[in-house]
Design an enzyme around this catalytic site. Sequence first.
Site, PDB file in Angstrom:
ATOM      1  N   LYS A  22      41.523  61.743  73.104  1.00 51.80           N
ATOM      2  CA  LYS A  22      42.433  62.837  73.472  1.00 51.80           C
ATOM      3  C   LYS A  22      42.812  62.762  74.947  1.00 51.80           C
ATOM      4  CE  LYS A  22      40.724  67.048  74.535  1.00 51.80           C
ATOM      5  NZ  LYS A  22      41.094  67.817  75.724  1.00 51.80           N
ATOM      6  N   ASN A  23      41.790  62.687  75.812  1.00 52.27           N
ATOM      7  CA  ASN A  23      42.096  62.809  77.242  1.00 52.27           C
ATOM      8  C   ASN A  23      42.802  61.576  77.803  1.00 52.27           C
ATOM      9  OD1 ASN A  23      41.189  65.403  77.205  1.00 52.27           O
ATOM     10  ND2 ASN A  23      39.199  64.977  78.130  1.00 52.27           N
ATOM     11  N   ARG A  93      46.793  72.197  78.973  1.00 53.88           N
ATOM     12  CA  ARG A  93      46.420  71.763  80.324  1.00 53.88           C
ATOM     13  C   ARG A  93      47.002  70.384  80.673  1.00 53.88           C
ATOM     14  NH1 ARG A  93      43.809  72.937  84.840  1.00 53.88           N
ATOM     15  NH2 ARG A  93      44.432  74.942  84.043  1.00 53.88           N
ATOM     16  N   CYS A 117      41.601  75.262  77.799  1.00 57.55           N
ATOM     17  CA  CYS A 117      40.392  76.031  77.525  1.00 57.55           C
ATOM     18  C   CYS A 117      39.973  76.844  78.748  1.00 57.55           C
ATOM     19  CB  CYS A 117      39.253  75.089  77.131  1.00 57.55           C
ATOM     20  SG  CYS A 117      39.444  74.431  75.473  1.00 57.55           S
ATOM     21  N   ARG A 122      40.330  76.677  87.374  1.00 54.25           N
ATOM     22  CA  ARG A 122      40.840  75.310  87.306  1.00 54.25           C
ATOM     23  C   ARG A 122      41.934  75.114  88.352  1.00 54.25           C
ATOM     24  NH1 ARG A 122      40.533  73.589  80.921  1.00 54.25           N
ATOM     25  NH2 ARG A 122      40.426  71.524  81.864  1.00 54.25           N
ATOM     26  N   PRO A 123      41.531  74.986  89.621  1.00 51.95           N
ATOM     27  CA  PRO A 123      42.520  74.841  90.696  1.00 51.95           C
ATOM     28  C   PRO A 123      43.201  73.477  90.642  1.00 51.95           C
ATOM     29  CG  PRO A 123      40.308  74.548  91.574  1.00 51.95           C
ATOM     30  CD  PRO A 123      40.145  74.907  90.128  1.00 51.95           C
ATOM     31  N   ILE A 124      44.368  73.359  91.324  1.00 53.78           N
ATOM     32  CA  ILE A 124      45.034  72.052  91.393  1.00 53.78           C
ATOM     33  C   ILE A 124      45.285  71.649  92.848  1.00 53.78           C
ATOM     34  CG2 ILE A 124      46.094  72.226  89.097  1.00 53.78           C
ATOM     35  CD1 ILE A 124      48.786  72.736  90.614  1.00 53.78           C
ATOM     36  N   ASP A 125      44.453  72.212  93.757  1.00 56.66           N
ATOM     37  CA  ASP A 125      44.667  71.922  95.181  1.00 56.66           C
ATOM     38  C   ASP A 125      44.586  70.427  95.491  1.00 56.66           C
ATOM     39  OD1 ASP A 125      41.865  72.627  94.445  1.00 56.66           O
ATOM     40  OD2 ASP A 125      41.444  71.879  96.451  1.00 56.66           O
ATOM     41  N   GLN A 126      43.716  69.684  94.804  1.00 56.43           N
ATOM     42  CA  GLN A 126      43.573  68.249  95.113  1.00 56.43           C
ATOM     43  C   GLN A 126      44.780  67.446  94.608  1.00 56.43           C
ATOM     44  OE1 GLN A 126      40.980  67.106  97.135  1.00 56.43           O
ATOM     45  NE2 GLN A 126      40.824  69.343  97.299  1.00 56.43           N
ATOM     46  N   ASP A 313      31.793  67.743  78.793  1.00 57.61           N
ATOM     47  CA  ASP A 313      32.400  67.993  77.476  1.00 57.61           C
ATOM     48  C   ASP A 313      31.415  67.776  76.330  1.00 57.61           C
ATOM     49  OD1 ASP A 313      34.681  68.534  78.870  1.00 57.61           O
ATOM     50  OD2 ASP A 313      35.702  66.650  78.391  1.00 57.61           O
ATOM     51  N   ILE A 335      29.992  71.146  86.593  1.00 55.62           N
ATOM     52  CA  ILE A 335      31.437  70.908  86.726  1.00 55.62           C
ATOM     53  C   ILE A 335      32.231  72.216  86.593  1.00 55.62           C
ATOM     54  CG2 ILE A 335      33.428  69.593  85.851  1.00 55.62           C
ATOM     55  CD1 ILE A 335      31.237  67.712  86.803  1.00 55.62           C
ATOM     56  N   ARG A 405      42.537  71.286  68.498  1.00 52.40           N
ATOM     57  CA  ARG A 405      43.165  70.713  69.698  1.00 52.40           C
ATOM     58  C   ARG A 405      42.623  69.322  69.982  1.00 52.40           C
ATOM     59  NH1 ARG A 405      42.201  73.914  74.737  1.00 52.40           N
ATOM     60  NH2 ARG A 405      42.982  71.912  75.386  1.00 52.40           N
TER      61      ARG A 405
HETATM   62  N1  EPU Z   1      38.876  70.784  90.878  1.00 59.67           N
HETATM   63  C1  EPU Z   1      39.207  71.286  92.104  1.00 59.67           C
HETATM   64  N2  EPU Z   1      40.498  71.050  92.578  1.00 59.67           N
HETATM   65  C2  EPU Z   1      41.405  70.348  91.857  1.00 59.67           C
HETATM   66  C3  EPU Z   1      41.040  69.836  90.603  1.00 59.67           C
HETATM   67  C4  EPU Z   1      39.756  70.081  90.131  1.00 59.67           C
HETATM   68  O1  EPU Z   1      38.413  71.933  92.782  1.00 59.67           O
HETATM   69  O2  EPU Z   1      42.532  70.167  92.336  1.00 59.67           O
HETATM   70  C5  EPU Z   1      37.503  71.016  90.374  1.00 59.67           C
HETATM   71  C6  EPU Z   1      37.482  71.816  89.079  1.00 59.67           C
HETATM   72  O3  EPU Z   1      37.508  73.194  89.316  1.00 59.67           O
HETATM   73  C7  EPU Z   1      36.190  71.345  88.436  1.00 59.67           C
HETATM   74  C8  EPU Z   1      36.067  69.892  88.918  1.00 59.67           C
HETATM   75  O4  EPU Z   1      36.933  69.766  90.042  1.00 59.67           O
HETATM   76  O5  EPU Z   1      35.128  72.076  88.946  1.00 59.67           O
HETATM   77  C9  EPU Z   1      36.437  68.850  87.896  1.00 59.67           C
HETATM   78  O6  EPU Z   1      37.761  69.084  87.401  1.00 59.67           O
HETATM   79  P1  EPU Z   1      38.662  67.900  86.827  1.00 59.67           P
HETATM   80  O7  EPU Z   1      39.937  67.883  87.577  1.00 59.67           O
HETATM   81  O8  EPU Z   1      37.841  66.655  86.780  1.00 59.67           O
HETATM   82  O9  EPU Z   1      38.939  68.385  85.345  1.00 59.67           O
HETATM   83  P2  EPU Z   1      40.320  68.364  84.560  1.00 59.67           P
HETATM   84  O10 EPU Z   1      41.064  67.126  84.901  1.00 59.67           O
HETATM   85  O11 EPU Z   1      41.002  69.672  84.679  1.00 59.67           O
HETATM   86  C10 EPU Z   1      39.420  66.961  82.558  1.00 59.67           C
HETATM   87  C11 EPU Z   1      39.384  67.137  81.060  1.00 59.67           C
HETATM   88  C12 EPU Z   1      38.312  68.161  80.699  1.00 59.67           C
HETATM   89  C13 EPU Z   1      36.963  67.731  81.274  1.00 59.67           C
HETATM   90  C14 EPU Z   1      37.076  67.471  82.782  1.00 59.67           C
HETATM   91  C15 EPU Z   1      35.812  66.912  83.395  1.00 59.67           C
HETATM   92  C16 EPU Z   1      41.687  66.776  80.423  1.00 59.67           C
HETATM   93  C17 EPU Z   1      42.950  67.374  79.949  1.00 59.67           C
HETATM   94  N3  EPU Z   1      40.678  67.617  80.607  1.00 59.67           N
HETATM   95  O12 EPU Z   1      39.775  68.240  83.077  1.00 59.67           O
HETATM   96  O13 EPU Z   1      38.241  68.104  79.288  1.00 59.67           O
HETATM   97  O14 EPU Z   1      36.016  68.749  81.065  1.00 59.67           O
HETATM   98  O15 EPU Z   1      38.153  66.526  83.029  1.00 59.67           O
HETATM   99  O16 EPU Z   1      35.457  65.719  82.760  1.00 59.67           O
HETATM  100  O17 EPU Z   1      41.576  65.566  80.597  1.00 59.67           O
HETATM  101  C18 EPU Z   1      37.877  68.907  77.126  1.00 59.67           C
HETATM  102  O18 EPU Z   1      38.332  67.829  76.701  1.00 59.67           O
HETATM  103  O19 EPU Z   1      37.293  69.741  76.390  1.00 59.67           O
HETATM  104  C19 EPU Z   1      38.023  69.239  78.539  1.00 59.67           C
HETATM  105  C20 EPU Z   1      37.915  70.468  79.007  1.00 59.67           C
END
Ligand code: EPU
Length: 432
Positions: A22-23, A93, A117, A122-126, A313, A335, A405
């Site tokens: 999926k991811n 997402r 979910c 779930r910030p996107i600052d990075q 996950d 996480i 999903r």
């Molecule tokens: N984070 C920040 N700033 C950012 C982005 C992330 O502080 O700009 C923090 C988040 O708050 C979190 C950590 O960094 O604490 C990790 O977040 P990450 O960006 O790695 O997660 P994601 O890309 O939003 C993906 C998967 C998730 C999985 C995580 C961790 C997708 C669509 N989602 O999320 O998958 O839990 O990586 O491996 O690829 C799932 O499949 O059930 C699922 C939730």
Amino acid sequence: MDKLQIIGGNRLSGEIEISGAKNAALEIIPAVILSDNVCRIENVPDITDIHAMIEILIAMGAKVNYIDRTTVEIDPRPIDTYIAPSELARNIRGSYYFLGALLGRSRHALVAMPGGCDIGTRPIDQHLKGFTALGANYRYIRDTVDDVVNISVEVEAKKLTGDNIYLDVVTVGATINIMLAAVRADGITVIENAAREPHIVDLANFLNSMGADVRGAGTDVIKIRGKKHLHSADYSIIPDQIEAGTYMVAAAATGGNVLIRNVIPKHLESITSKLEETGAEVVEFDDSVRVSAAGRPHRCNIKTMPHPGFPTDMQPQMAVLLSLADGTSHINESIWDNRFKYVEELRKMGAKIEVRGNVAQISGVRSLYGADLYATDLRAGAAMVIAGLCADGETTIGKIHYIERGYECLTEKLLRAGAQIQRVSLPDPADL
Ligand code: EPU
């Protein structure tokens, strides 16, 4: 209201075939718009998150042709917009990968802030830090429809120029979004403290098969030399590490013996090693693993970490196994800040779990009993299915749209492995 109905107590046996990840599919599908021509993607999982991504592509003007259930040809050439339609993008997402992909393609992107979910903030600052380093500006746009405030992000650059980007946290999403934009930037981008998940390597392989120059994916330093054009590609998505892990835990928790096929055993190492600590036997073959277990699982402790650590996950599924263990286990979720909502549901089945902050203390019990549950998110839903398979009596699980999903043909796969599970239409007790 559709629910899953499970009669617990059967040991899983036989074989389960794993679908595409999926991811990985969630990032590879938007990556296609960086190409100048048609791409053919195989092993695409047939799940609602992916249907949603395809719908967004179609709404943006791409031509999409399904060759069979898991092979799709996408022609991005007709796309003439920088906007991912908000009513679609908001539902999922993965839609935020259109930010990086559209920025790379047309230097301009507008995408609604994603749903997905509810497992924590779930910030996107990075992501935005990365886009800014490449030369883009961003702004948040708020609009109110029917008293609901919607937020979108617009990112725009006159020119994208490679740069060194150090990520303050290891984030999968930001690593991917920056890669998507950087492959079409001028010059070299270096992402430091990058995430190392298998699907990041898969994205790099796909981009390279389109003529990109991405090196180091799978390590914490990724180097990208931008290209003006990317060409068409045929690509097959890797198997889903988390789907495989979920069935591995289901096999162990039911005291079963299952051959899990179409996997990359290397991707499963952290899961394998924790299952072995609980006493299960895991035998690795080239592209399959056999999981078997007998007797009560042993207790163990888990801390979720970015890859190659134990994946967040997989923590709800492991919590079910440890609920049946011969002692007290601890799960430290490092996480996400809200990923224990499922605990309340498992308690209805007799599980003894206490949550303090980001640590769950699980005191193993000899058995769980069937109950009426509601999935609280995707992986929580999968955990409840495993709990239902182990429990005495009947379990029903509502809100199964969460499970759909991310798990292709879950009911059929488990049925073939000897589970008693069916999808039924039952009245919601709240409506009675
Ligand atoms: N984070 C920040 N700033 C950012 C982005 C992330 O502080 O700009 C923090 C988040 O708050 C979190 C950590 O960094 O604490 C990790 O977040 P990450 O960006 O790695 O997660 P994601 O890309 O939003 C993906 C998967 C998730 C999985 C995580 C961790 C997708 C669509 N989602 O999320 O998958 O839990 O990586 O491996 O690829 C799932 O499949 O059930 C699922 C939730």
